[in-house]
Design a protein around this motif. Structure first.
Motif, PDB file in Angstrom:
ATOM      1  N   LYS A  95       0.830  -1.204   0.000  1.00 46.61           N
ATOM      2  CA  LYS A  95       0.000   0.000   0.000  1.00 46.61           C
ATOM      3  C   LYS A  95       0.863   1.252   0.000  1.00 46.61           C
ATOM      4  CE  LYS A  95      -3.789   2.200   2.521  1.00 46.61           C
ATOM      5  NZ  LYS A  95      -4.694   2.092   3.715  1.00 46.61           N
ATOM      6  N   VAL A  98       2.294   1.860  -3.493  1.00 45.05           N
ATOM      7  CA  VAL A  98       1.326   2.422  -4.435  1.00 45.05           C
ATOM      8  C   VAL A  98       1.140   3.918  -4.183  1.00 45.05           C
ATOM      9  CG1 VAL A  98      -1.080   2.349  -5.172  1.00 45.05           C
ATOM     10  CG2 VAL A  98       0.163   0.216  -4.780  1.00 45.05           C
ATOM     11  N   GLU A  99       1.044   4.303  -2.904  1.00 45.82           N
ATOM     12  CA  GLU A  99       0.908   5.720  -2.588  1.00 45.82           C
ATOM     13  C   GLU A  99       2.154   6.501  -2.980  1.00 45.82           C
ATOM     14  OE1 GLU A  99       0.032   5.886   1.537  1.00 45.82           O
ATOM     15  OE2 GLU A  99      -2.022   5.121   1.331  1.00 45.82           O
ATOM     16  N   GLN A 101       4.138   5.802  -5.462  1.00 47.40           N
ATOM     17  CA  GLN A 101       4.124   5.936  -6.913  1.00 47.40           C
ATOM     18  C   GLN A 101       3.205   7.069  -7.348  1.00 47.40           C
ATOM     19  OE1 GLN A 101       3.126   2.328  -8.930  1.00 47.40           O
ATOM     20  NE2 GLN A 101       3.332   3.205 -10.972  1.00 47.40           N
ATOM     21  N   LYS A 102       2.046   7.194  -6.721  1.00 48.18           N
ATOM     22  CA  LYS A 102       1.146   8.294  -7.061  1.00 48.18           C
ATOM     23  C   LYS A 102       1.772   9.645  -6.716  1.00 48.18           C
ATOM     24  CE  LYS A 102      -3.091   5.582  -6.404  1.00 48.18           C
ATOM     25  NZ  LYS A 102      -4.353   5.453  -5.604  1.00 48.18           N
ATOM     26  N   GLN A 103       2.426   9.721  -5.559  1.00 45.23           N
ATOM     27  CA  GLN A 103       3.079  10.960  -5.161  1.00 45.23           C
ATOM     28  C   GLN A 103       4.218  11.305  -6.114  1.00 45.23           C
ATOM     29  OE1 GLN A 103       2.188  13.054  -2.957  1.00 45.23           O
ATOM     30  NE2 GLN A 103       3.977  14.393  -2.750  1.00 45.23           N
ATOM     31  N   GLU A 105       4.501  10.475  -9.329  1.00 46.99           N
ATOM     32  CA  GLU A 105       3.947  10.953 -10.590  1.00 46.99           C
ATOM     33  C   GLU A 105       3.463  12.393 -10.479  1.00 46.99           C
ATOM     34  OE1 GLU A 105       0.942   8.130 -11.456  1.00 46.99           O
ATOM     35  OE2 GLU A 105       2.335   6.554 -12.102  1.00 46.99           O
ATOM     36  N   LYS A 106       2.879  12.747  -9.344  1.00 53.95           N
ATOM     37  CA  LYS A 106       2.415  14.117  -9.136  1.00 53.95           C
ATOM     38  C   LYS A 106       3.583  15.094  -9.095  1.00 53.95           C
ATOM     39  CE  LYS A 106      -0.122  16.973  -5.796  1.00 53.95           C
ATOM     40  NZ  LYS A 106      -0.836  16.960  -4.480  1.00 53.95           N
ATOM     41  N   ARG A 109       5.181  15.707 -12.543  1.00 56.31           N
ATOM     42  CA  ARG A 109       4.422  16.668 -13.357  1.00 56.31           C
ATOM     43  C   ARG A 109       4.666  18.104 -12.883  1.00 56.31           C
ATOM     44  NH1 ARG A 109       0.365  12.630 -12.808  1.00 56.31           N
ATOM     45  NH2 ARG A 109      -0.555  13.824 -11.088  1.00 56.31           N
ATOM     46  N   GLU A 120      10.334   0.755 -10.767  1.00 51.49           N
ATOM     47  CA  GLU A 120       9.594   0.719  -9.500  1.00 51.49           C
ATOM     48  C   GLU A 120      10.415   1.302  -8.357  1.00 51.49           C
ATOM     49  OE1 GLU A 120       7.616  -2.621  -6.465  1.00 51.49           O
ATOM     50  OE2 GLU A 120       8.457  -3.211  -8.409  1.00 51.49           O
ATOM     51  N   ALA A 127       9.350   9.846  -4.891  1.00 51.13           N
ATOM     52  CA  ALA A 127       8.338  10.369  -3.973  1.00 51.13           C
ATOM     53  C   ALA A 127       8.922  11.399  -3.012  1.00 51.13           C
ATOM     54  CB  ALA A 127       7.701   9.221  -3.193  1.00 51.13           C
TER      55      ALA A 127
END
Length: 409
Positions: A95, A98-99, A101-103, A105-106, A109, A120, A127
């Protein structure tokens, strides 16, 4: 003899009649050793004898093929999701990954990085990226360290910003490592943030906990991902606060995984595969440089000793702290600076905050008086004197810790 026995068996089969007909009975097959075959083989032989030969040899029909493929697809999907669920249940950090990875990607950008594929492990490190545009610390927010700031601009920032001027020289390339050392609270972390802000570097705030993993070998892969990510995002700064807790002196009592992670980190930092033109700088801050490994100190040739501020530096720091505050005109910062011998930059900020709270306390006590005006009085010299006494008592209660004042060289 063989022909006679075959004729005798054929006569027995003819006497029993065709399979399934009247008088037919299965004959127990014999093995090559003459013993009776197992019951499983007997049942298989009986089933095969009952199935017509033309049904075994004929091809499958269209509906049968579609049904078979459908069953195989359902079985494969169920097996895949079952195995995936079991792997996720076994790994408790799934978990968090996954969090992260989202951070990552944000943040990618936000800093404008596009068309860069990350693994990975690189996503886990990404992050911890810091957008230089989001940093609020600049050179103007640091007082009393003008000499250090000037040298940083000349030795670290200029070779990167004006790279075309130093392409023909290997001596004038930016350093691979920068060490900021000195007593705590004197502005080491502020200098690192301001350097990334003013230079426009991609800033990776590396925490030792990021490189630790319970699985064997994962820490080495994460350490390698730090450098591969920094190379993809160069020019970049890898900042390690309290670097002594991460890269302290190696000994035979170190854990195997920790020793391997340190070796991996140092080999990628300045090993055979490093590029002299790579614009990746590792910046560390510590108040215990004597605990660092000698190999780490060699990889940090540019060192800045951030000592406790002098009287003049303390006066500049006080002026910066009280710049936007309501201060009485009778306040003499030079006298305050003389009385704060041994105070660091963070101590001076805390002292000024205590003085400002005294003004708020008077406002609260006088609020019951209806004739009093609704405003907070400015900071007086007496408020600063009381705050100095309170800070000295707290510092004496905390013990006389040995602060590092001597240089490394």
């Amino acid at each position: 003899m063989v022909q006679h026995r075959g004729a005798q068996r054929g006569a027995q089969r003819g006497a029993r009649g065709p399979p399934g007909g009247p008088g037919w009975a299965p004959v127990c097959p014999l093995t090559h050793e003459g013993q009776a075959a197992p019951r499983e083989q007997l049942s298989v032989a009986m089933v095969l004898r009952e199935v017509p030969a033309e049904n075994i040899a004929r091809p499958l029909g269209r509906n049968e093929v579609i049904g078979l493929l459908f069953r195989l697809t359902i079985f494969g999907a169920v097996t895949y999701f079952t195995i995936k669920w079991m792997v996720d249940a076994i790994d408790p950090t799934r978990k968090q990954k996954v969090e992260a990875q989202k951070q990552a990607e944000k943040l990618m950008r936000q800093i404008g990085v596009k068309n860069v594929k990350l693994s990975e492990y690189e996503m886990s490190i990404a992050a911890h990226l810091v957008d230089p545009l989001s940093m609020q610390i600049t050179w103007r927010d640091i007082a009393g360290l003008d000499e250090v700031i000037t040298e940083l601009k000349e030795t670290v920032i200029l070779p990167v910003q004006k790279r075309h001027l130093f392409q023909g020289s290997r001596l004038l390339q930016p350093p691979k490592g920068v060490l900021l050392y000195g007593p705590p609270g004197c502005g080491k972390t502020l200098i690192a943030k301001a350097t990334a802000k003013e230079a426009g570097f991609r800033f990776i705030n590396l925490q030792p906990s990021t490189l630790t993993d319970k699985w064997y070998g994962e820490s080495q892969k994460l350490a390698a991902a730090v450098f591969t990510l920094a190379v993809k995002l160069q020019p970049s700064i890898i900042f390690i606060d309290e670097i002594d807790s991460f890269l302290r002196s190696r000994s035979s009592s170190d854990h195997e995984a920790t020793a391997m992670m340190k070796a991996q980190f140092m080999s990628l930092w300045d090993g055979l595969d490093t590029d002299h033109h790579c614009q990746v700088i590792i910046m560390g801050a510590t108040n215990r440089p004597q605990d660092l490994d000698s190999a780490i100190l060699r990889r940090m040739p540019t060192r800045f000793h951030i000592n406790q501020p002098s009287v003049k530096q303390r006066e500049q720091i006080l002026g910066l702290i009280l710049e936007n505050e309501s201060v009485d005109s009778s306040v003499n910062l030079h006298d305050v600076a003389k009385e704060t011998d041994g105070f660091s930059g963070s101590d001076l900020r805390e002292m000024c905050r205590d003085a400002a709270l005294l003004c708020v306390r008077d406002f609260v006590h006088n609020q019951s008086d209806s004739a009093s005006e609704d405003f907070i009085r400015p900071i007086h010299q007496s408020d600063l004197q009381k705050a100095i006494g309170k800070m000295k008592k707290s510092k004496s209660a905390g013990g006389h810790g040995a602060l590092l004042h001597a240089a490394l060289d």
